[in-house]
Enzyme design. Structure first.
Site, PDB file in Angstrom:
ATOM      1  N   ASP A 287       3.354   9.579  -0.725  1.00  0.00           N
ATOM      2  CA  ASP A 287       2.161   8.820  -0.336  1.00  0.00           C
ATOM      3  C   ASP A 287       1.914   7.748  -1.397  1.00  0.00           C
ATOM      4  OD1 ASP A 287      -0.138   8.150   1.106  1.00  0.00           O
ATOM      5  OD2 ASP A 287      -0.803  10.234   1.260  1.00  0.00           O
TER       6      ASP A 287
ATOM      7  N   HIS B  48       0.804  -1.222   0.000  1.00  0.00           N
ATOM      8  CA  HIS B  48       0.000   0.000   0.000  1.00  0.00           C
ATOM      9  C   HIS B  48       0.837   1.272   0.000  1.00  0.00           C
ATOM     10  CE1 HIS B  48      -4.052  -1.740   0.768  1.00  0.00           C
ATOM     11  NE2 HIS B  48      -3.287  -2.780   1.020  1.00  0.00           N
TER      12      HIS B  48
HETATM   13  C1  GDG Z   1      -2.129   3.862   3.343  1.00  0.00           C
HETATM   14  C2  GDG Z   1      -1.137   4.549   2.396  1.00  0.00           C
HETATM   15  C3  GDG Z   1      -2.862   4.470   0.589  1.00  0.00           C
HETATM   16  C4  GDG Z   1      -8.730   9.584   8.211  1.00  0.00           C
HETATM   17  N1  GDG Z   1      -9.193  10.217   9.310  1.00  0.00           N
HETATM   18  C5  GDG Z   1     -10.443   9.761   9.501  1.00  0.00           C
HETATM   19  C6  GDG Z   1     -10.753   8.853   8.491  1.00  0.00           C
HETATM   20  N2  GDG Z   1      -9.681   8.751   7.727  1.00  0.00           N
HETATM   21  C7  GDG Z   1      -9.620   7.898   6.534  1.00  0.00           C
HETATM   22  C8  GDG Z   1      -9.635   8.699   5.266  1.00  0.00           C
HETATM   23  C9  GDG Z   1      -9.039   7.705   4.291  1.00  0.00           C
HETATM   24  C10 GDG Z   1      -8.055   6.949   5.176  1.00  0.00           C
HETATM   25  O1  GDG Z   1      -8.406   7.166   6.519  1.00  0.00           O
HETATM   26  C11 GDG Z   1      -6.637   7.427   4.972  1.00  0.00           C
HETATM   27  O2  GDG Z   1      -6.176   6.899   3.771  1.00  0.00           O
HETATM   28  P1  GDG Z   1      -4.949   7.514   2.997  1.00  0.00           P
HETATM   29  O3  GDG Z   1      -4.887   6.865   1.668  1.00  0.00           O
HETATM   30  O4  GDG Z   1      -5.112   8.981   2.909  1.00  0.00           O
HETATM   31  O5  GDG Z   1      -3.659   7.257   3.875  1.00  0.00           O
HETATM   32  P2  GDG Z   1      -3.007   6.086   4.829  1.00  0.00           P
HETATM   33  O6  GDG Z   1      -3.776   5.902   6.078  1.00  0.00           O
HETATM   34  O7  GDG Z   1      -1.601   6.542   5.007  1.00  0.00           O
HETATM   35  O8  GDG Z   1      -3.081   4.733   3.974  1.00  0.00           O
HETATM   36  C12 GDG Z   1      -1.873   5.348   1.346  1.00  0.00           C
HETATM   37  C13 GDG Z   1      -3.729   3.681   1.560  1.00  0.00           C
HETATM   38  O9  GDG Z   1      -2.931   2.978   2.526  1.00  0.00           O
HETATM   39  C14 GDG Z   1      -4.577   2.662   0.807  1.00  0.00           C
HETATM   40  O10 GDG Z   1      -3.788   1.817   0.042  1.00  0.00           O
HETATM   41  O11 GDG Z   1      -3.698   5.296  -0.197  1.00  0.00           O
HETATM   42  O12 GDG Z   1      -0.963   5.910   0.429  1.00  0.00           O
HETATM   43  O13 GDG Z   1      -0.244   5.395   3.124  1.00  0.00           O
HETATM   44  O14 GDG Z   1      -9.981   6.789   3.843  1.00  0.00           O
HETATM   45  O15 GDG Z   1     -10.937   9.094   4.976  1.00  0.00           O
HETATM   46  N3  GDG Z   1     -11.949   8.241   8.379  1.00  0.00           N
HETATM   47  C15 GDG Z   1     -12.884   8.519   9.309  1.00  0.00           C
HETATM   48  N4  GDG Z   1     -12.649   9.375  10.336  1.00  0.00           N
HETATM   49  C16 GDG Z   1     -11.450  10.019  10.472  1.00  0.00           C
HETATM   50  O16 GDG Z   1     -11.262  10.817  11.398  1.00  0.00           O
HETATM   51  N5  GDG Z   1     -14.083   7.922   9.216  1.00  0.00           N
END
Ligand code: GDG
Length: 480
Positions: free
Chosen positions: A376, A167
């Protein structure tokens, strides 16, 4: 539930975390609540449809929960001791691999004891997967915490098909080569039949590591290891765009979004900027705040701009994260102290986690979404913002160092290290006329709707099940 037959599943997901968190219910018992996070958000719909089992860590050092069901999902919860939480999770995963794989934004630490814990815990996951898998099953292993599982599992169960999806980015060889255990990691991954990465560049970096760290021969997307051929290719992850779009269409969510706008003041500050990130140094929050603070000071966003920054708590026991939190909070305090007034704060900083509905309401309230990571793998927030904008309004400022930048052509791309460039891009995004904003948003919505998480999973699993010569990687890695 003791024999393998009773627990045999044709589809097994192995991920470091279960898709649920343990909570105390009011009677003092244990209950489980779906937890937020990229992987959970991505895989939940796929799991439900396939009726598989999910093997993962419960998230604390309490007793291992074993096999149970939550929200209709079959789960197997593994335990980690307090020492393993420190050495495996906080140590090797979050303080060695995470910074190493994100271009050493923070210095990776290398400790032999952490590596030993990584091997031990990976073996535990491999054994649990071997127990759950039916003969000939498909096992899908996820992410950097479990890179040794494919090989360990293959040693026990040569009958299963093994897929692995990374990821986060896979770093260039000059960086990866720092890892004292680089060879073991590459060999661990090569136990899989198919290795999926977010971007083509990640797959290319991995193939180079196969050549340089292990001396293997690669051809296109294929690596030959003994009599096996393993494929490495890009499968950019996505979101449940339709489901999120429906949440954003709901009356209560739209009403909540209006409330948020109203709470920011009448006649309303223009514009409303939004950042949503785990509080992580890869996400570029400090660079974003620096650029925004200077814009506020210079008056370039009008008289009363507002930035809402959701920074959900993350990895709070790891030192680099504690330092980052302090730095972010000092900077927010400085901007608000210098430019706020009674009844007006330029930054609304929310160090909390919110339900999905509240996130959708925030996305709807934002005129400009700021997604500015220094590195990212993908970044699902960018895609979520787009999926929520059924009104086709709003603009997206997006770091070119995200996987999402390869797909979202309607975004305003930016190098977050270039503070002047970031400032200019934010101003441009905030001042985009409605017709251009709509044109850009439409293009991005089309992409996210057509390439959703179901298509991501189907495309990975189809490739995994294809005959070796018939694998159709999303993109062939370029020769290097
Ligand atoms: C890894 C990789 C890759 C965040 N705060 C809240 C909340 N979130 C949710 C967001 C989003 C998720 O968490 C974060 O996803 P990201 O993709 O931005 O980043 P990582 O956590 O670092 O994820 C990344 C991912 O894996 C998938 O392969 O895209 O590059 O680093 O969905 O919305 N959701 C809720 N409350 C929050 O306070 N409900």
């Amino acid at each position: 539930m003791s024999s393998r037959e009773q627990q045999a599943h044709d589809f097994v997901v192995v991920a470091s975390r279960l898709p649920v968190d343990r909570i105390e219910d009011p009677d003092g018992g244990t209950a489980w609540r779906t937890s937020p996070g990229g992987l959970v958000t991505a895989l939940e719909p796929v799991m439900r449809e396939a009726g598989g089992v999910w093997v993962g860590w419960s998230g604390d050092s309490g007793p291992p929960p074993g096999a149970f069901e939550a929200d209709g999902l079959d789960l197997v919860g593994l335990g980690l001791s307090e020492t393993e939480v420190r050495h495996f999770y906080e140590g090797f995963c979050n303080a060695t691999l995470w910074p190493l794989y994100h271009d050493v934004i923070a210095s990776p630490q290398f400790h032999r004891r952490w590596w030993e814990a990584y091997v031990t815990v990976n073996r535990r996951f491999a054994e649990a997967a071997a127990e759950q898998a039916a003969p000939g099953a498909t096992v899908w292993v996820h992410d950097y915490q479990l890179q040794l599982v494919p090989r360990m599992l293959r040693e026990q169960r040569d009958d299963v098909r093994i897929g692995f999806f990374n990821h986060i980015p896979f770093p260039g060889y000059e960086i990866f080569a720092q890892l004292p255990w680089r060879r073991q990691v590459v060999e661990g991954l090569l136990g899989a039949d198919l290795l999926g990465f977010q971007r083509r560049a990640d797959a290319t970096n991995f193939l180079r590591a196969c050549r340089r760290a292990v001396g293997l021969i690669t051809r296109g997307s294929a690596v030959r290891a003994g009599n096996r051929e393993i494929h490495a290719a890009a499968f950019p992850i996505s979101i449940d765009a339709k489901g999120l779009g429906e949440i954003a269409r709901r009356d209560d969510v739209r009403k909540r979004s209006q409330q948020i706008c109203d709470a920011l003041g009448e006649p309303g500050p223009v514009p409303v900027l939004l950042g949503v990130d785990r509080l992580d140094y890869t996400k570029g929050i400090l660079h974003r705040l620096r650029a925004y603070g200077e814009l506020v000071a210079g008056g370039r966003l009008g008289p009363r701009p507002v930035l809402i920054q959701v920074a959900s708590p993350s990895r709070e026991r790891v030192e680099a994260y504690q330092t980052l939190r302090d730095e972010v909070e000092v900077m927010v305090g400085r901007i608000n102290g210098e430019h706020g007034e009674v009844g007006y704060a330029p930054v609304h900083y929310l160090h909390q986690s919110y339900p999905r509905e509240e996130m959708a309401a925030l996305y709807l309230a934002a005129d400009v979404m700021l997604v500015t990571p220094l590195r990212d793998g993908m970044n699902l927030v960018a895609k979520e913002y787009v999926a929520c904008r059924n009104d086709e309004n709003g603009t997206l400022v997006l770091s070119e160092f995200t996987g999402a930048a390869d797909e979202l052509a309607g975004a305003f791309l930016v190098n977050p290290h270039d503070i002047e460039g970031l400032k200019d891009t934010i101003v441009r995004a905030a001042n985009t006329g409605p017709a251009e904003a709509r044109r850009r948003m439409r293009a991005m919505r089309k992409r996210v709707r057509e390439h959703d998480v179901a298509r991501w999973a189907a495309s990975f699993l189809d490739s995994l099940h294809g005959a070796p010569g018939a694998d159709q990687p999303a993109w062939e890695p370029e020769a290097s």
